[in-house]
Design a protein around this motif. Sequence first.
Motif, mmCIF file in Angstrom:
data_model
loop_
_atom_site.group_PDB
_atom_site.id
_atom_site.type_symbol
_atom_site.label_atom_id
_atom_site.label_comp_id
_atom_site.label_asym_id
_atom_site.label_seq_id
_atom_site.Cartn_x
_atom_site.Cartn_y
_atom_site.Cartn_z
ATOM 1 N N TYR A 17 0.833 -1.204 0.000
ATOM 2 C CA TYR A 17 0.000 0.000 0.000
ATOM 3 C C TYR A 17 0.869 1.256 0.000
ATOM 4 C CZ TYR A 17 -4.307 2.626 1.032
ATOM 5 O OH TYR A 17 -5.392 3.475 0.975
ATOM 6 N N GLY A 27 -6.373 5.450 -1.313
ATOM 7 C CA GLY A 27 -7.116 6.482 -0.601
ATOM 8 C C GLY A 27 -6.427 7.242 0.503
ATOM 9 N N TYR A 28 -5.202 6.842 0.875
ATOM 10 C CA TYR A 28 -4.533 7.504 1.987
ATOM 11 C C TYR A 28 -3.111 7.889 1.596
ATOM 12 C CZ TYR A 28 -8.367 5.826 4.845
ATOM 13 O OH TYR A 28 -9.621 5.592 5.358
ATOM 14 N N ASP A 29 -2.640 8.971 2.177
ATOM 15 C CA ASP A 29 -1.261 9.388 1.971
ATOM 16 C C ASP A 29 -0.336 8.503 2.807
ATOM 17 O OD1 ASP A 29 -1.583 11.600 0.167
ATOM 18 O OD2 ASP A 29 -2.512 12.700 1.826
ATOM 19 N N MET A 31 1.940 6.884 5.542
ATOM 20 C CA MET A 31 1.803 6.969 7.001
ATOM 21 C C MET A 31 2.597 5.837 7.634
ATOM 22 S SD MET A 31 -2.044 5.389 7.501
ATOM 23 C CE MET A 31 -2.752 6.368 6.199
ATOM 24 N N ASP A 35 -0.329 3.929 12.330
ATOM 25 C CA ASP A 35 -1.496 4.684 11.872
ATOM 26 C C ASP A 35 -2.331 3.869 10.890
ATOM 27 O OD1 ASP A 35 -0.575 6.767 13.430
ATOM 28 O OD2 ASP A 35 0.163 7.950 11.733
ATOM 29 N N PHE A 36 -1.687 2.983 10.141
ATOM 30 C CA PHE A 36 -2.369 2.159 9.143
ATOM 31 C C PHE A 36 -3.207 1.057 9.788
ATOM 32 C CE2 PHE A 36 -2.369 -1.337 5.963
ATOM 33 C CZ PHE A 36 -2.989 -0.675 4.913
ATOM 34 N N ILE A 39 -6.968 1.560 9.703
ATOM 35 C CA ILE A 39 -7.470 1.465 8.324
ATOM 36 C C ILE A 39 -7.551 0.004 7.915
ATOM 37 C CG2 ILE A 39 -6.900 1.995 5.911
ATOM 38 C CD1 ILE A 39 -5.525 4.590 7.145
ATOM 39 N N THR A 79 -9.532 0.070 -3.721
ATOM 40 C CA THR A 79 -8.370 -0.305 -2.925
ATOM 41 C C THR A 79 -7.620 -1.430 -3.642
ATOM 42 O OG1 THR A 79 -9.726 0.213 -0.976
ATOM 43 C CG2 THR A 79 -7.577 -0.761 -0.561
ATOM 44 N N ARG A 143 -3.933 14.729 -3.119
ATOM 45 C CA ARG A 143 -2.815 14.093 -2.432
ATOM 46 C C ARG A 143 -2.087 15.138 -1.590
ATOM 47 N NH1 ARG A 143 -1.967 12.407 -8.068
ATOM 48 N NH2 ARG A 143 -2.924 10.358 -8.280
#
Length: 160
Positions: A17, A27-29, A31, A35-36, A39, A79, A143
């Motif tokens: 990812y 969908g995410y910057d 990290m 933090d992941f 998600i 995703t 982004r």
Amino acid sequence: MRRLATPEDIDTVFALYMHEKVVPYLGYDPMPLDDFRAIYQDLLDSRCFYIYERDGRIAGFYRATRYPGRVRHVASLGTLAVDPALHGQGIALAMVTEAIDTLIAEGVKRIELIVESDNAPALRFYEKLGFEREGTLRKFYKRAGDAEAIDDHLMALLVA
């Protein structure tokens, strides 16, 4: 071969990812792993996040979500990523074809997805599979670090 993702897959999924060639289109910057985790737990809890394996290793992943009620015949793909080290080996085609075939076997008549306007290879790939652009979500995808949001294209495959 596809299977539901498990908690044990988190490290490999995270690495894929956050890969520099993958993360711009998900969908995410970028990290840290901690933090992941939340998600990833949401993906697991959805029971519609799949791992695609080739030769016993994770080659890619995707999420296939069915809508409820009157739109139960519609599914959304998202995703979605393939390990860049395995690009050019037909994995994306095999994985997405298997996802489409499975959804059709489950009664899906419409499969939709969203593709960033600057992801030309993905746009060509989905068009070759029969997906058609149905609309543009203007200035939809932003982004971190980009000055402006870019457009996303809504694409769909209608099954007879």
